[in-house]
Design a protein around this motif. Structure first.
Motif, mmCIF file in Angstrom:
data_model
loop_
_atom_site.group_PDB
_atom_site.id
_atom_site.type_symbol
_atom_site.label_atom_id
_atom_site.label_comp_id
_atom_site.label_asym_id
_atom_site.label_seq_id
_atom_site.Cartn_x
_atom_site.Cartn_y
_atom_site.Cartn_z
ATOM 1 N N UNK A 1 46.062 50.832 38.401
ATOM 2 C CA UNK A 1 44.877 51.613 38.757
ATOM 3 C C UNK A 1 44.034 51.915 37.517
ATOM 4 N N UNK A 2 44.701 52.166 36.385
ATOM 5 C CA UNK A 2 43.968 52.452 35.144
ATOM 6 C C UNK A 2 43.170 51.225 34.696
ATOM 7 N N UNK A 3 43.819 50.055 34.770
ATOM 8 C CA UNK A 3 43.117 48.812 34.395
ATOM 9 C C UNK A 3 41.897 48.615 35.296
ATOM 10 N N UNK A 4 42.073 48.844 36.607
ATOM 11 C CA UNK A 4 40.962 48.677 37.551
ATOM 12 C C UNK A 4 39.846 49.672 37.231
ATOM 13 N N UNK A 5 40.235 50.924 36.884
ATOM 14 C CA UNK A 5 39.215 51.926 36.566
ATOM 15 C C UNK A 5 38.399 51.511 35.341
ATOM 16 N N UNK A 6 39.090 51.115 34.270
ATOM 17 C CA UNK A 6 38.347 50.795 33.043
ATOM 18 C C UNK A 6 37.532 49.508 33.189
ATOM 19 N N UNK A 7 38.119 48.492 33.830
ATOM 20 C CA UNK A 7 37.374 47.237 33.969
ATOM 21 C C UNK A 7 36.267 47.362 35.010
ATOM 22 N N UNK A 8 36.505 48.173 36.044
ATOM 23 C CA UNK A 8 35.559 48.198 37.154
ATOM 24 C C UNK A 8 34.586 49.363 37.164
ATOM 25 N N UNK A 9 35.016 50.539 36.681
ATOM 26 C CA UNK A 9 34.202 51.733 36.908
ATOM 27 C C UNK A 9 33.692 52.433 35.661
ATOM 28 N N UNK A 10 34.410 52.324 34.526
ATOM 29 C CA UNK A 10 34.031 53.117 33.357
ATOM 30 C C UNK A 10 32.603 52.775 32.947
ATOM 31 N N UNK A 11 31.821 53.817 32.630
ATOM 32 C CA UNK A 11 30.385 53.610 32.400
ATOM 33 C C UNK A 11 29.999 53.529 30.922
#
Lengths: 67, 247
Positions: free
Chosen positions: A37-47
């Motif tokens: 989930x952390x990988x998905x957050x940073x690759x997909x959502x972090x601005x």
């Protein structure tokens, strides 16, 4: 069977080991899911600008809200 | 267990990501570059030009496929060799990364199922992959369609919150639908699947897109098609990796 150890004690011991094994397995599963989930957050959502620019085309093609 | 989870999820996930990157460059990148030409104003769609007659504009802008291809080649050429290479290398890297993240989540799901007494074989792995596609791409796309560069949307944080809620609700709903054993579970699944769309995704009151509608539609369709193929491959690869790590 060794003297002084009853069948019930062996059974209890086995149950404790199974419970410990299940606990370790669940902890591993939760850990792997959290890392995923952390990988998905940073690759997909972090601005952050750098991450956004680097991941830009992938975010568009995988349907993440990008801008 | 932990080693089997990480090796299986990361390796299978990254491999599926490389396959997805291949499909990205075969089907999607040209549309992104074309969308950016409309975004920057290098190309102007007739409707945003203001005074061009519709019929004339239509024949000018949408003549044939070869016409579109000219724009694409031009856009790629203008990036310059090095920056295009860096940009595309980063796309490959991040597509590999995001699918590695998906892979870890998927394999964690396989492991949880195994703890609950259900072995996930390769065929079921593909179904899990398709369910992952529905949860992470198709259901969010029903409210927030994949955006061609140049699209203008509502506040990014609000869209991300709706996206996350939709992913969690849809994933939970599909799991209940597949493995629930009671009528109540089926009803709860229906509620979870429908709720994000009843609530509705955040949208602006007006449209600001600069690119032709046809281009946006083609982009969204291709993004979803590539997503489905990539997720099916991800499910297959993860199930193979997970089961081969058993010994």
């Amino acid at each position: 069977m060794p003297s002084g150890v009853t069948a019930k004690e062996i059974e209890m011991n086995a149950m404790t080991q199974t419970a410990a094994k299940t606990g370790t397995a669940l902890a591993s599963i939760v850990f792997a899911a959290l890392v995923g989930a952390t990988v998905i957050f940073f690759a997909g959502h972090a601005q952050s600008a750098t991450l956004h620019d680097a991941a830009h085309d992938m975010r568009h093609s995988t349907g993440f809200p990008c801008h | 267990m932990i080693q089997r989870l990480f090796v299986g999820g990361l390796v299978a996930g990254f491999a599926a990501g490389l396959f997805s990157a291949l499909l990205h460059f075969a089907f999607i990148q040209e549309l992104i570059l074309l969308g950016e030409k409309y975004e920057t104003g290098a190309l102007v769609h007739f409707e945003t030009a203001g005074n061009a007659p519709a019929a004339e504009g239509h024949s000018d802008d949408n003549g044939d496929d070869g016409h579109s291809q000219d724009h694409v080649d031009g856009a790629a050429g203008e990036q310059g060799g090095d920056s295009a290479l860096t940009r595309n290398a980063l796309t490959v890297l991040f597509t590999g990364l995001i699918y590695a993240g998906y892979g870890l989540m998927l394999v964690a799901g396989f492991a949880l199922a195994e703890q609950l007494g259900r072995k996930i074989d390769t065929r079921e792995g593909v179904l899990w992959g398709v369910a992952g596609f529905v949860a992470l791409q198709l259901a969010p796309a029903m409210g927030l369609a994949p955006e061609l560069p140049g699209s203008v949307g509502a506040d990014i944080t609000q869209r991300q919150i709706w996206w996350l809620g939709t992913v969690v609700a849809t994933g939970g709903g599909l799991a209940l639908l597949a493995y629930g054993r009671s009528v109540a579970a089926a009803v709860a699944a229906g509620v979870l699947l429908a709720a994000p769309h009843v609530i509705g995704a955040p949208h602006l009151d007006e449209y600001f897109g600069s690119a032709p509608a046809e281009l946006g539609a083609e982009f969204a369709s291709r993004a979803l098609g590539v997503g489905l193929a990539s997720w099916a491959a991800l499910g297959w690869l993860c199930a193979r990796a997970w089961n081969s790590g058993r010994v």
